[in-house]
Design a protein around this motif. Sequence first.
Motif, PDB file in Angstrom:
ATOM      1  N   ARG A  28      -9.189  -5.320  -5.148  1.00 31.63           N
ATOM      2  CA  ARG A  28      -7.804  -5.759  -4.941  1.00 31.63           C
ATOM      3  C   ARG A  28      -7.487  -5.839  -3.447  1.00 31.63           C
ATOM      4  O   ARG A  28      -6.861  -6.793  -2.987  1.00 31.63           O
ATOM      5  N   THR A  29      -7.910  -4.847  -2.698  1.00 31.89           N
ATOM      6  CA  THR A  29      -7.687  -4.844  -1.252  1.00 31.89           C
ATOM      7  C   THR A  29      -8.374  -6.034  -0.595  1.00 31.89           C
ATOM      8  O   THR A  29      -7.790  -6.708   0.261  1.00 31.89           O
ATOM      9  N   ASP A  30      -9.611  -6.302  -0.992  1.00 31.29           N
ATOM     10  CA  ASP A  30     -10.331  -7.449  -0.437  1.00 31.29           C
ATOM     11  C   ASP A  30      -9.592  -8.755  -0.722  1.00 31.29           C
ATOM     12  O   ASP A  30      -9.468  -9.615   0.159  1.00 31.29           O
ATOM     13  N   VAL A  82       3.198  -7.644  -0.644  1.00 28.12           N
ATOM     14  CA  VAL A  82       2.403  -7.293  -1.820  1.00 28.12           C
ATOM     15  C   VAL A  82       1.284  -6.335  -1.417  1.00 28.12           C
ATOM     16  O   VAL A  82       1.013  -5.344  -2.108  1.00 28.12           O
ATOM     17  N   ALA A  83       0.648  -6.616  -0.290  1.00 30.52           N
ATOM     18  CA  ALA A  83      -0.430  -5.738   0.184  1.00 30.52           C
ATOM     19  C   ALA A  83       0.113  -4.347   0.499  1.00 30.52           C
ATOM     20  O   ALA A  83      -0.494  -3.337   0.128  1.00 30.52           O
ATOM     21  N   LEU A  84       1.252  -4.282   1.168  1.00 32.01           N
ATOM     22  CA  LEU A  84       1.838  -2.975   1.501  1.00 32.01           C
ATOM     23  C   LEU A  84       2.229  -2.201   0.251  1.00 32.01           C
ATOM     24  O   LEU A  84       2.019  -0.988   0.169  1.00 32.01           O
ATOM     25  N   LYS A  85       2.779  -2.910  -0.724  1.00 32.87           N
ATOM     26  CA  LYS A  85       3.154  -2.261  -1.986  1.00 32.87           C
ATOM     27  C   LYS A  85       1.908  -1.718  -2.674  1.00 32.87           C
ATOM     28  O   LYS A  85       1.921  -0.624  -3.216  1.00 32.87           O
ATOM     29  N   PHE A  87      -0.944  -0.795  -1.233  1.00 33.67           N
ATOM     30  CA  PHE A  87      -1.460   0.351  -0.505  1.00 33.67           C
ATOM     31  C   PHE A  87      -0.585   1.584  -0.694  1.00 33.67           C
ATOM     32  O   PHE A  87      -1.076   2.703  -0.754  1.00 33.67           O
ATOM     33  N   LYS A  88       0.718   1.371  -0.805  1.00 38.47           N
ATOM     34  CA  LYS A  88       1.627   2.492  -1.020  1.00 38.47           C
ATOM     35  C   LYS A  88       1.384   3.135  -2.389  1.00 38.47           C
ATOM     36  O   LYS A  88       1.504   4.327  -2.545  1.00 38.47           O
ATOM     37  N   GLY A  89       0.972   2.305  -3.361  1.00 39.10           N
ATOM     38  CA  GLY A  89       0.733   2.803  -4.698  1.00 39.10           C
ATOM     39  C   GLY A  89      -0.571   3.544  -4.876  1.00 39.10           C
ATOM     40  O   GLY A  89      -0.821   4.155  -5.907  1.00 39.10           O
ATOM     41  N   LEU A  90      -1.432   3.514  -3.866  1.00 42.15           N
ATOM     42  CA  LEU A  90      -2.731   4.203  -3.994  1.00 42.15           C
ATOM     43  C   LEU A  90      -2.574   5.704  -3.994  1.00 42.15           C
ATOM     44  O   LEU A  90      -1.759   6.296  -3.451  1.00 42.15           O
TER      45      LEU A  90
END
Length: 90
Positions: A28-30, A82-85, A87-90
């Motif tokens: 997902r990060t990639d 979307v990316a920040l959300k 990463f915050k959810g990890l």
Amino acid sequence: MDDFRKELKEIRESQIRMESDLKYHIRRTDLLEKDVEVRSIALKNEVDRIDKNVIELGKPIAFTDVLKIAATVAALVSSILVALKHFKGL
């Protein structure tokens, strides 16, 4: 001894789930990084095209060009959010 085996089995199952979650988050990060990169390139290309028209060709900036830049910036910001959300959810 049975309790030990049961706990060991639970630990192994938990480890398998964590490995699966980690693989998902890496994929997902990639994808999110690639999306942000593609949108950043699109924005740069659009700005470069408009710069060429304005500076080299002496054309005024068209309203449609402003709208294209605004849409590209909005898409880029959306991708970043979307990316920040994620990463915050990890």
